[in-house]
Design a protein around this motif. Structure first.
Motif: not given
Length: 449
Positions: A315-330
């Protein structure tokens, strides 16, 4: 003539001469040097900057907006209005010309710093929305608006059609739709919209047969199927889409998203293990963040989280973004230790084994994922910059994050964007404004899924 090179003010032809290519940036440069006047040299500098820009490689977001890779030639002799480089290329050229000709009352000393400041003024969220709108107009998709008994939906349907995105198809009773449009002051639009329902379609039997084939071994008899197909607008709209009687579907404004998803699942495979994922875009303070999964997975395991990350990156690429993914937690990189954070630590290893082609890292706290200064404390991180796709531990944490940003932070929320299914179906929230619904219709038209 077949060899003619033509430029025009029309947007449906190549080489559109649009005034937004010049005047905002011409004035920006003039104002920043406190110019006494805008002279011919400044205007010529603006024109030459545009000409030079047209000869350079076109950014990906512009190509996405127009659905084609543009390059200098007979159909591309002038930049497009969606080119993000305009703001930091034209004003400096105009400012230099103003200073060289004595028109500047406050010359710019540090031109490199000036260009950098202009780049930081760019609002990527506005650029993305403009790009989506341009792609939607190019697609000219037929969008099914399933909830024709809601005034917001009708207003969005009218806007979608009148703003040139494509054709609006409204599910509802014609008399009800006409009455609501008149009450909204849009009575003249009643004749513009195509209104469809179970009573006036010739395809109802086909819809019911299709639905019965899907549900006959799931405890549904022919009476149940008739009730769903003929009386439930979400199911009816989904069946229309499945049979090619529309190009995209927008729904969810009048019912909770979980309930709407359950109804859609009668027609499409949208379960947790069917590849479906909900990705919500948060637009705030000139930044855009995607949060996933906000719709489908209640409590995903590490493999589900890896799937969610891949869909989010898509989806990020479809919106024109270069994806940088973070798995977030506490927890950040193993501290504090918690069994609840274990899957967020394992999920990046799953992606590593899959050999994906985007940046990812985790597990980490949200501030580490988004704050440059906090990121510096972890130089081993695989992220080259702040994350723009956040994969969260569970749907409840995703929902809390999105609604908190919307209510307390004043963020614009687009989504959840339903991805990973065969057709573009977008589910709005019950608090959606007319503009929110229109955005979701444009996303459906762009086939972002």
């Amino acid at each position: 003539r077949p060899d003619a090179i033509v430029a025009t003010g029309r947007s449906d032809y190549p080489n559109q001469v649009n005034n937004v290519l010049g005047f905002p940036y011409l004035f920006r440069g003039a104002l920043d040097i406190h110019a006494r006047a805008i002279n011919d040299e400044m205007k010529i500098a603006c024109a030459r900057a545009l000409a030079d820009l047209a000869r350079e490689e076109v950014p990906d977001e512009v190509a996405l907006a127009y659905g084609t890779q543009l390059s200098f030639g007979r159909d591309y002799i002038i930049p497009t209005p969606f080119d993000p480089r305009l703001i930091y290329r034209i004003p400096p050229a105009v400012a230099r010309a103003g200073m060289d000709t004595g028109a500047a009352r406050r010359p710019i000393v540090d031109m490199d710093g000036y260009e950098l400041s202009l780049k930081t003024r760019m609002d990527p969220t506005a650029s993305i929305l403009r790009g989506i709108n341009a792609r939607a107009r190019s697609a000219q998709a037929r969008i099914i608006f399933a909830e024709g008994d809601d005034e917001r939906v009708l207003r969005a349907a009218v806007l979608y059609q009148r703003q040139g995105f494509g054709k609006s198809i409204v599910v509802g009773r014609e008399s009800d739709v006409r009455q609501r449009l008149e009450a909204a002051g849009l009575g003249d639009a009643a004749g513009e919209l195509e209104v469809v329902n179970a009573a006036n379609t010739e395809h109802l039997e086909d819809y019911k047969n299709y639905l019965y084939q899907r549900l006959q071994r799931k405890g549904f008899d022919t009476t149940d199927v008739h009730r769903l197909a003929a009386r439930d607008r979400h199911v009816f709209g989904s069946l229309m889409l499945a049979h090619g009687h529309g190009d995209g579907l927008v729904t969810g404004v009048t019912r909770k998203s979980a309930h709407v998803l359950e109804l859609i699942s009668h027609v499409y495979d949208v379960g947790p293990h069917d590849g479906a994922v909900g990705v919500t875009a948060i637009l705030s303070k000139g930044k855009i963040i995607l949060i996933a999964d906000t719709l489908v997975h209640e409590w995903p395991n590490e493999n589900d989280l890896a799937d969610i990350a891949e869909r989010g990156a898509s989806v990020a690429r479809a919106l024109g973004l270069e994806p940088r993914v973070a798995f977030v937690s506490f927890s950040t990189f193993g501290y504090p230790i918690s069994e609840r954070a274990e899957k967020m630590r394992i999920a990046p290893d799953v992606l590593q084994k899959r050999g994906v082609d985007f940046e990812f890292e985790g597990e980490m706290a949200v501030d580490v994922a988004l704050n440059v200064n906090e990121m510096k404390k972890y130089p081993f991180s695989r992220l080259s910059g702040p994350a723009n796709v956040l994969v969260v531990p569970a749907r409840h944490s995703a929902s809390i994050s999105v609604k908190l940003m919307q209510e307390m932070g004043g963020a614009t929320v687009i989504g959840p964007i339903l991805t990973g299914i065969d057709k573009p179906i977008q589910i709005c929230s019950t608090v959606s404004s007319v503009n929110d619904i229109l955005n979701m219709a444009a996303i459906a038209a762009c086939n972002i899924r």
